[in-house]
Design a protein around this motif. Structure first.
Motif, short mmCIF file in Angstrom:
data_model
loop_
_atom_site.label_atom_id
_atom_site.label_comp_id
_atom_site.label_asym_id
_atom_site.label_seq_id
_atom_site.Cartn_x
_atom_site.Cartn_y
_atom_site.Cartn_z
N HIS A 180 10.52 7.60 -3.05
CA HIS A 180 10.31 6.40 -2.25
C HIS A 180 8.83 6.03 -2.09
O HIS A 180 8.52 4.91 -1.71
CB HIS A 180 10.92 6.59 -0.87
CG HIS A 180 12.37 6.98 -0.89
ND1 HIS A 180 13.38 6.08 -1.19
CD2 HIS A 180 12.98 8.16 -0.68
CE1 HIS A 180 14.55 6.70 -1.16
NE2 HIS A 180 14.34 7.96 -0.84
N PHE A 181 7.92 6.98 -2.37
CA PHE A 181 6.51 6.73 -2.12
C PHE A 181 5.62 7.20 -3.26
O PHE A 181 5.94 8.16 -3.95
CB PHE A 181 6.06 7.45 -0.85
CG PHE A 181 6.86 7.08 0.36
CD1 PHE A 181 6.64 5.89 1.03
CD2 PHE A 181 7.85 7.92 0.82
CE1 PHE A 181 7.40 5.55 2.13
CE2 PHE A 181 8.61 7.59 1.92
CZ PHE A 181 8.38 6.40 2.58
N GLN A 182 4.52 6.51 -3.39
CA GLN A 182 3.48 6.94 -4.32
C GLN A 182 2.47 7.75 -3.53
O GLN A 182 1.98 7.31 -2.49
CB GLN A 182 2.81 5.72 -4.95
CG GLN A 182 1.71 6.07 -5.93
CD GLN A 182 1.12 4.83 -6.56
OE1 GLN A 182 1.66 3.73 -6.43
NE2 GLN A 182 -0.01 5.01 -7.24
N ALA A 183 2.15 8.96 -4.01
CA ALA A 183 1.30 9.88 -3.26
C ALA A 183 -0.09 9.97 -3.87
O ALA A 183 -0.26 9.95 -5.09
CB ALA A 183 1.92 11.28 -3.22
N SER A 184 -1.10 10.07 -2.99
CA SER A 184 -2.49 10.27 -3.40
C SER A 184 -3.02 11.49 -2.66
O SER A 184 -3.13 11.48 -1.43
CB SER A 184 -3.32 9.03 -3.07
OG SER A 184 -4.69 9.25 -3.35
N LEU A 185 -3.33 12.56 -3.40
CA LEU A 185 -3.67 13.85 -2.80
C LEU A 185 -5.14 14.19 -3.04
O LEU A 185 -5.68 13.96 -4.11
CB LEU A 185 -2.77 14.93 -3.41
CG LEU A 185 -2.98 16.38 -2.97
CD1 LEU A 185 -2.69 16.54 -1.47
CD2 LEU A 185 -2.08 17.30 -3.79
N SER A 186 -5.78 14.78 -2.02
CA SER A 186 -7.17 15.22 -2.17
C SER A 186 -7.40 16.45 -1.30
O SER A 186 -6.61 16.77 -0.41
CB SER A 186 -8.15 14.10 -1.76
OG SER A 186 -7.99 13.78 -0.39
N GLY A 187 -8.52 17.18 -1.58
CA GLY A 187 -8.90 18.33 -0.77
C GLY A 187 -8.49 19.65 -1.39
O GLY A 187 -8.35 19.77 -2.62
N SER A 188 -8.30 20.65 -0.53
CA SER A 188 -7.94 21.99 -0.96
C SER A 188 -6.73 22.45 -0.17
O SER A 188 -6.27 21.77 0.74
CB SER A 188 -9.11 22.95 -0.71
OG SER A 188 -9.30 23.14 0.69
N LEU A 189 -6.23 23.63 -0.49
CA LEU A 189 -5.08 24.15 0.23
C LEU A 189 -5.40 24.39 1.70
O LEU A 189 -4.52 24.35 2.56
CB LEU A 189 -4.59 25.45 -0.40
CG LEU A 189 -3.87 25.33 -1.75
CD1 LEU A 189 -3.45 26.69 -2.26
CD2 LEU A 189 -2.65 24.40 -1.64
N ARG A 190 -6.66 24.65 2.02
CA ARG A 190 -7.06 24.89 3.40
C ARG A 190 -7.36 23.62 4.16
O ARG A 190 -7.38 23.61 5.40
CB ARG A 190 -8.27 25.82 3.44
CG ARG A 190 -7.98 27.24 2.98
CD ARG A 190 -9.23 28.08 3.00
NE ARG A 190 -9.84 28.11 4.32
CZ ARG A 190 -11.05 28.62 4.58
NH1 ARG A 190 -11.77 29.12 3.58
NH2 ARG A 190 -11.53 28.63 5.79
N ALA A 191 -7.62 22.54 3.45
CA ALA A 191 -7.94 21.26 4.09
C ALA A 191 -7.54 20.14 3.15
O ALA A 191 -8.35 19.64 2.38
CB ALA A 191 -9.43 21.18 4.42
N TRP A 192 -6.28 19.75 3.21
CA TRP A 192 -5.76 18.74 2.30
C TRP A 192 -5.45 17.45 3.04
O TRP A 192 -5.28 17.43 4.26
CB TRP A 192 -4.50 19.24 1.58
CG TRP A 192 -3.43 19.73 2.51
CD1 TRP A 192 -3.22 21.02 2.92
CD2 TRP A 192 -2.42 18.94 3.16
NE1 TRP A 192 -2.15 21.08 3.78
CE2 TRP A 192 -1.65 19.81 3.94
CE3 TRP A 192 -2.11 17.59 3.16
CZ2 TRP A 192 -0.58 19.38 4.73
CZ3 TRP A 192 -1.05 17.14 3.94
CH2 TRP A 192 -0.29 18.04 4.70
N LYS A 193 -5.37 16.38 2.28
CA LYS A 193 -5.01 15.08 2.84
C LYS A 193 -4.19 14.33 1.81
O LYS A 193 -4.52 14.34 0.63
CB LYS A 193 -6.25 14.28 3.22
CG LYS A 193 -5.94 12.92 3.84
CD LYS A 193 -7.16 12.34 4.55
CE LYS A 193 -8.28 12.05 3.58
NZ LYS A 193 -9.43 11.39 4.26
N ILE A 194 -3.13 13.70 2.27
CA ILE A 194 -2.28 12.96 1.34
C ILE A 194 -1.97 11.59 1.92
O ILE A 194 -1.71 11.45 3.12
CB ILE A 194 -0.96 13.72 1.04
CG1 ILE A 194 -0.18 13.01 -0.05
CG2 ILE A 194 -0.13 13.93 2.29
CD1 ILE A 194 0.98 13.83 -0.60
#
Length: 205
Positions: free
Chosen positions: A135-149
């Protein structure tokens, strides 16, 4: 200013409905500063983050919620917790009023839109990206300890109501921001909690 408990209950139900039915568009507000000590993983993938969150997924979380309602020019804060179960999610508001909503396919009183919210929230909390990406297009950034999507709706009907969704966290999702096309905004801060503690705090039916 809103004084009527019935009005507050209506607003709280609307908030829960939007968080779940809309769990499709949180975006445009920096939710979490990047962890300077955590090396940025440029190749962080949805599959990697999905597995990471799945391994850490909490059954219960406290929430602090702020909902800005543009038509009323009013911000409504609320606090409570939710309990994720295999086929449902129990959303318990503790203040400013007590309210309990069971989101699950076995609740005949729930409209179809709210039932659709359960897999979306589970996707964000437990890393079930497969259901989200339908249902959504995702945009991911950061690391496993500090991620943002960031999530942008693929469905035009959803996009007409939601500008975007943004989630961030580390071992678990800790923040959600949502901006709606009608000017409303919603922000959630989430903290994992022992379910036994929350059960002891739960109001008596």
């Amino acid at each position: 200013m809103i004084h009527a408990p019935q009005r507050l209950r209506r607003v709280l139900h609307a908030i829960v409905a939007t968080v779940m039915l809309s769990s499709a568009t949180f975006a445009n507000a920096p939710l979490m500063a990047a962890d300077s000590e955590a090396p940025a993983l440029e190749n962080l993938s949805l599959a990697t983050l999905s597995q990471h969150l799945s391994d850490q997924a909490p059954a219960c979380m406290r929430f602090e919620q702020r909902r800005w309602m543009a038509d009323l020019d009013f911000e409504l804060p609320s606090e409570g917790y939710f309990h994720r179960q295999p086929d449902r999610l129990v959303w318990q508001t503790l203040s400013p009023v007590q309210d309990r909503v069971v989101l699950g396919s076995d609740n005949p009183k729930l409209p179809p839109g709210l039932k659709a919210l359960l897999p979306i929230l589970n996707g964000l909390l437990a890393g079930d990206w497969e259901s989200l990406e339908q249902h959504f297009q995702a945009s991911l950034s950061g690391s496993l300890r500090a991620w943002k999507i960031g999530l942008i709706a693929r469905n035009s009907a959803v996009a007409e109501q939601l500008e975007g969704i943004e989630a961030s966290g580390g071992d678990t999702m800790t923040r959600l921001n949502v901006i709606f096309t009608n000017g409303d905004r919603l922000a959630l801060e989430l903290t994992p909690e022992d379910c036994a503690i929350l059960t002891a705090e739960a109001p008596t039916p």
